[in-house]
Scaffold this active site. Structure first.
Site, PDB file in Angstrom:
ATOM      1  N   CYS A 254     -10.969  25.949  11.971  1.00 50.01           N
ATOM      2  CA  CYS A 254     -11.986  25.164  12.678  1.00 50.01           C
ATOM      3  C   CYS A 254     -11.642  25.068  14.166  1.00 50.01           C
ATOM      4  CB  CYS A 254     -12.156  23.789  12.038  1.00 50.01           C
ATOM      5  SG  CYS A 254     -13.748  23.082  12.439  1.00 50.01           S
TER       6      CYS A 254
ATOM      7  N   GLN B 155     -11.587  27.982  17.354  1.00 50.64           N
ATOM      8  CA  GLN B 155     -12.142  27.812  18.704  1.00 50.64           C
ATOM      9  C   GLN B 155     -11.041  28.011  19.751  1.00 50.64           C
ATOM     10  OE1 GLN B 155     -14.076  23.951  18.454  1.00 50.64           O
ATOM     11  NE2 GLN B 155     -15.582  24.681  16.970  1.00 50.64           N
TER      12      GLN B 155
ATOM     13  N   THR C 213       6.348  -7.577  -8.523  1.00 48.18           N
ATOM     14  CA  THR C 213       5.377  -7.141  -9.531  1.00 48.18           C
ATOM     15  C   THR C 213       4.832  -8.338 -10.309  1.00 48.18           C
ATOM     16  OG1 THR C 213       6.348  -4.962  -9.742  1.00 48.18           O
ATOM     17  CG2 THR C 213       5.095  -5.752 -11.619  1.00 48.18           C
TER      18      THR C 213
ATOM     19  N   GLU D 212      -8.830  24.957   3.571  1.00 47.50           N
ATOM     20  CA  GLU D 212      -7.817  24.099   2.926  1.00 47.50           C
ATOM     21  C   GLU D 212      -8.421  23.149   1.897  1.00 47.50           C
ATOM     22  OE1 GLU D 212      -8.795  23.919   6.098  1.00 47.50           O
ATOM     23  OE2 GLU D 212      -8.781  21.874   6.890  1.00 47.50           O
TER      24      GLU D 212
ATOM     25  N   SER E 183       0.864  -1.197   0.000  1.00 42.47           N
ATOM     26  CA  SER E 183       0.000   0.000   0.000  1.00 42.47           C
ATOM     27  C   SER E 183       0.896   1.242   0.000  1.00 42.47           C
ATOM     28  CB  SER E 183      -0.910  -0.019   1.220  1.00 42.47           C
ATOM     29  OG  SER E 183      -0.132  -0.052   2.387  1.00 42.47           O
TER      30      SER E 183
ATOM     31  N   HIS F 279     -13.200  25.170   6.830  1.00 43.44           N
ATOM     32  CA  HIS F 279     -11.925  24.573   6.393  1.00 43.44           C
ATOM     33  C   HIS F 279     -11.556  25.072   4.994  1.00 43.44           C
ATOM     34  CE1 HIS F 279     -11.496  21.424   9.537  1.00 43.44           C
ATOM     35  NE2 HIS F 279     -12.816  21.478   9.572  1.00 43.44           N
TER      36      HIS F 279
HETATM   37  N1  GLN Z   1     -14.036  19.623  17.524  1.00 46.03           N
HETATM   38  C1  GLN Z   1     -14.511  20.864  16.999  1.00 46.03           C
HETATM   39  C2  GLN Z   1     -15.972  20.817  16.662  1.00 46.03           C
HETATM   40  O1  GLN Z   1     -16.531  19.755  16.479  1.00 46.03           O
HETATM   41  C3  GLN Z   1     -13.705  21.283  15.793  1.00 46.03           C
HETATM   42  C4  GLN Z   1     -13.896  20.382  14.615  1.00 46.03           C
HETATM   43  C5  GLN Z   1     -12.838  20.527  13.563  1.00 46.03           C
HETATM   44  O2  GLN Z   1     -11.798  21.126  13.799  1.00 46.03           O
HETATM   45  N2  GLN Z   1     -13.070  19.968  12.397  1.00 46.03           N
HETATM   46  O3  GLN Z   1     -16.610  21.839  16.556  1.00 46.03           O
END
Ligand code: GLN
Length: 537
Positions: free
Chosen positions: A381, A385, A191, A509, A12, A507
């Site tokens: 994300c 927080q 292979t 990204e 893998s 996110h």
């Molecule tokens: N744990 C956090 C939430 O659920 C952040 C989630 C995350 O970073 N994807 O809100």
């Protein structure tokens, strides 16, 4: 409609997903519409409930599907619009067949792997073709040939090819040709045996993509061709890339892979113009600038846990003609050794998403260090927080502020459960997921970077900024520069009068590409570069 099935042999982690994605890049540049899907043999319905230790990153699509990280490669390398139908697991197949059985669709029959499971898989191959209206569907089969759990998928593609016509289906097998130091040579036996396993099932590959450390000479190619029953021209070398995964399409083009695919599938197209891609590689190989970014997480020892984040940071570098050295910082190390020791000297600090309490205090220290020392900071994300908690503790002086995810009894729950989550108990696919609109505050850093006041970004979270603290934060100078259109959810926070301090609940990204770097990453790297220069003066 033409189909390319990508299988993998011997071991893998050969980069099947990258190979599939790179073929997508080349075919699109020949003017073809491409879609790419992944079949995963495990029984989970999707990877959303799996730990990064098991699975690496969970990649989120616009429609909220939690998918395999290979779909991230597909989106970064192509323009293909992916949906939840582009990632099929054994779990989904069985769920569908069992639902039908309960409904009585198979009344009187014994439900079996062949034909019921394999038919269901074939249905999905046809459906994705119809839904996407693609000229070419690339299907990657996860796992390694020889795995028991992958068998139904391999059997299904064999059956599918039987009815599709030989000029419409192509089997491409990615294999490993190891270099044995003691013998000083590349070895073809693994292979040969891997391909023999595939032929046992009834599939002879049309193309062998050989992953190797050293170039394949003519003799080895002839040997592979003879013993594996693959035409000489179908032996393709995919040597380890020197600088970047984005070199793979160029390498495969040089080996003539896309020409060969088009010949075999009888697709008449001009050759692929890769000049913009070459420019990307130039910037990656000989960038005009250099910067070091510290990524503070709890899965930093894993290569794949923050895959899209690392890629997006590199794209931010491409946008600034800047090489980025990403250094992974274990959050718990910051707790043990302190922020100065662990974070000193980075041009920028990034805190990615995450779940669970381990390492949160270290991340809070990192956010504080960046804020107090004017070091560019990007929080994603959980990163937003964390930045919120840090600001509450050290600016608002709410020393016990926390997220209820980590401290349900905190007197200052500055991060609280989303309203819509209050009555949800099931864990699979129940977070706030996928693309959601967001309104930006004019003149904020975010609005300037996006050059727009309205955006759509992908989400994956259960917790949010607690609105009862909004005024207090605002009074202390925090800017809520992104909100849901109804104003109820905080989506972006910024600390004004700082070199760059921005964090998002979404996110970004997941939407960055090498040829379309995401504006937030572009801005972050630009600020990091400026910060580095100031420090060097
Ligand atoms: N744990 C956090 C939430 O659920 C952040 C989630 C995350 O970073 N994807 O809100």
């Amino acid at each position: 409609m033409k189909h390319i099935f990508v299988t993998g042999g011997v071991i893998s982690s050969l980069g099947k997903g990258l190979t599939a994605a790179a073929i997508g890049t080349l075919l699109e540049r020949r003017g073809l519409k491409v879609t790419i899907q992944k079949f995963d043999p495990y029984l989970n319905v999707d990877p959303g409930t799996m730990s990064p230790y098991q699975h690496g990153e969970v990649y989120v699509l616009d429609d909220g599907a939690e998918t395999d990280l290979d779909l991230g490669h597909y989106e970064r390398f192509t323009n293909s619009k992916l949906t939840r139908f582009n990632n099929l697991t054994s779990g989904q197949v069985y769920q569908r067949v069992l639902d039908k059985e309960r409904r009585g669709d198979y009344l009187g029959k014994t439900v079996q792997v062949i034909p019921h499971i394999t038919d269901e898989i074939q249905n999905r191959i046809r459906e994705i073709g119809e839904k996407s209206e693609a000229d070419v569907v690339i299907t990657e089969i996860g796992g390694t040939i020889g795995d028991i759990e992958g068998l139904p998928f391999v059997e299904a593609i064999r059956e599918f090819a039987l009815n599709a016509g030989s000029n419409n289906v192509l089997f491409l097998h990615v294999t490993f040709v190891p270099f044995i130091k003691a013998a000083g040579e590349l070895k073809t036996k693994p292979t040969q045996q891997g391909v023999a396993k595939l032929r046992e099932i009834g599939i002879t590959p049309d193309i062998l993509v050989c992953r190797c450390e050293k170039p394949l000479n003519k003799e080895l190619r002839q040997k592979l061709s003879l013993f594996c029953n693959v035409q000489y021209e179908g032996i393709i070398e995919e040597i380890d890339v020197e600088h970047s995964i984005y070199e793979v399409p160029l390498m495969l083009q040089q080996e003539g892979l896309d020409d060969l695919i088009c010949r075999k599938l009888e697709l008449k197209t001009p050759s692929a113009d890769m000049s913009d891609w070459q420019d990307i590689i130039r910037k990656l190989v000989t960038p005009k600038n250099q910067v070091r970014i510290g990524v503070v997480g709890k899965y930093v020892e894993l290569q794949d846990a923050y895959k899209s984040v690392y890629e997006a940071v590199i794209h931010g570098g491409i946008a600034n003609d800047c090489g980025v050295k990403i250094e992974r910082v274990e959050a718990e190390d910051i707790e043990k050794k302190g922020a100065i020791k662990t974070l000193h000297g980075y041009g920028g600090i990034l805190i990615p998403g995450g779940f669970g309490e381990r390492g949160t205090e270290g991340k809070i220290l990192a956010a504080q260090y960046a804020r107090e020392n004017n070091i560019p900071f990007l929080g994603l994300c959980l990163g937003m927080q964390i930045a919120t908690i840090e600001f509450a503790r050290n600016v608002l002086n709410l020393k016990e502020a926390h997220s209820v995810e980590f401290s349900p009894e905190t007197p200052h729950p500055v991060i609280a459960l989303l309203d819509e989550q209050q009555n949800i108990t099931n864990k699979g696919g129940t977070m706030r997921l996928g693309s959601q609109p967001c309104k930006l505050t004019p003149e904020s850093i975010a609005a300037k970077l996006y050059n727009s006041n309205e955006i759509n970004e992908r989400h994956r979270h259960r917790y949010e900024f607690n609105n009862s603290y909004r005024e207090e934060f605002e009074k202390a100078g925090l800017l809520f520069s992104g909100q849901s259109p109804d104003g109820n959810l905080v989506e972006i926070i910024e600390v004004p009068r700082h070199s760059f301090y921005l964090a998002s609940q979404f996110h970004p990204e997941f939407k960055s590409k090498p040829n379309k770097p995401h504006p937030l990453f572009e801005g972050f790297i630009k600020a990091a570069l400026a910060c580095d220069r100031n420090r060097n003066v």
